[in-house]
Enzyme design. Sequence first.
Site, mmCIF file in Angstrom:
data_model
loop_
_atom_site.group_PDB
_atom_site.id
_atom_site.type_symbol
_atom_site.label_atom_id
_atom_site.label_comp_id
_atom_site.label_asym_id
_atom_site.label_seq_id
_atom_site.Cartn_x
_atom_site.Cartn_y
_atom_site.Cartn_z
ATOM 1 N N ASP A 73 0.849 -1.199 0.000
ATOM 2 C CA ASP A 73 0.000 0.000 0.000
ATOM 3 C C ASP A 73 0.883 1.247 0.000
ATOM 4 O O ASP A 73 2.019 1.179 -0.455
ATOM 5 C CB ASP A 73 -0.976 -0.059 1.190
ATOM 6 N N HIS A 87 1.998 1.966 -3.297
ATOM 7 C CA HIS A 87 1.070 2.921 -3.902
ATOM 8 C C HIS A 87 1.585 4.357 -3.879
ATOM 9 O O HIS A 87 0.844 5.290 -4.126
ATOM 10 C CB HIS A 87 -0.302 2.828 -3.229
#
Length: 392
Positions: free
Chosen positions: A218, A241
């Site tokens: 993430d 991310h």
Amino acid sequence: MANAINTCFLLSLLVIFLTSSLASAAQYNVLSYGAKPDGRTDSTKAFLAAWTRACGSTSRSTIYVPPGRYFLRNVQFIGPCKNNAIVVRIDGSLLAPTNYWVIGNAASWISFQHVDGVSVSGGILDGHGSGFWGCKQSGKNCPSGATTLSLSNSKNIVISGLHSLNSQLFHIVVNGCRNVRIQGVTITASGTSPNTDGIHVQLSSGVRILNSKIGTGDDCVSVGPGTTNLWIENVVCGPGHGISIGSLGRDLKEPGVQNVTVKTVTFTGTQNGLRIKTWGRPSNGFVKNVLFQHAIMTNVQNPIVIDQNYCPDNKNCPGQASGVKISGVTYQDIHGTSATKVAVKFDCSKRSPCTGIRMENVRLTYNNQPAGASCNNADGTASGFIQPSSCL
Ligand SMILES: *[C@@H]1O[C@H](CO)[C@@H](O)[C@H](O)[C@H]1NC(C)=O
């Protein structure tokens, strides 16, 4: 005679000073409190006993964790303490239980709360999160998951040289803190692991994240509501991310994000590079005075992105317009390659458009061609070399 007396007097002062400072450098070795470096014996109580001594000491103190593997359940290091100079020196590895249920229903595995003047150096923190990720991905009944290291309602904290591995959920969370320096840390989890953000900061001021390497499933760094005076420098990110301000604006009343600097960062194969993300919902939140400077993108899907239409499953976003006001965001010296055609995307709120976006010397390519840019409700200026050409 007077001189001899003076010298004698000064010498005895020196002796008193030396003995008292030696005595004050108290060290609490977790082995003395029953910790076992065998990777199996539960050492939680021993760590807590060492903390109780260090925290209760009226002078500076050190908790020492010698080399070896220590099995720990949830540990909460809670202040306030009687001194504000506690060093936790970790030369070993701390291991979470492999059965994710044991810590999975607590908010965090290891936490520091209400402390002032704590520094943690070294150590490997292994969250053993893969069983928990598998549980979530299989749709079974799972606990909510634990953050590996949480710092809350604390100030004057230094985390250095630590390696956090495979957290169930976020690796490091800074919540309600002032003056926190996180430096030389390495954070590692599989690129497909869910919600394993590297470092999450919220409701905090004066947090610095320096010289670190973060690769997870993430965000490398996520910035939540109420973050001010944040400094991120020399961070290597990927997989993951990217660096994200947001998600913001989920709540109607929400403190804003202000004065954020992100400089000298590299992104490799990440989903995003530099992102600002808000829910498409009414909110009084804001983002202002952000500087993104000197970033290198390699094969990044969305190198520069503002997305104000975040609404998972298209639920609870009446009208889909974000109330979060974004202003004063500068992108300076950003270059590299995009993995998609649109490398710059400003998708701002129709209700509160972005203002004061500045771009200076941006060069992003896609397949060796200039990439594309798209703007919605975004106002600002571009200067220097700009590729893709500006849509502001
Ligand atoms: C912005 O934050 C930095 C720390 O990241 C701080 O040194 C600086 O004083 C802040 N600027 C303002 C105007 O508050």
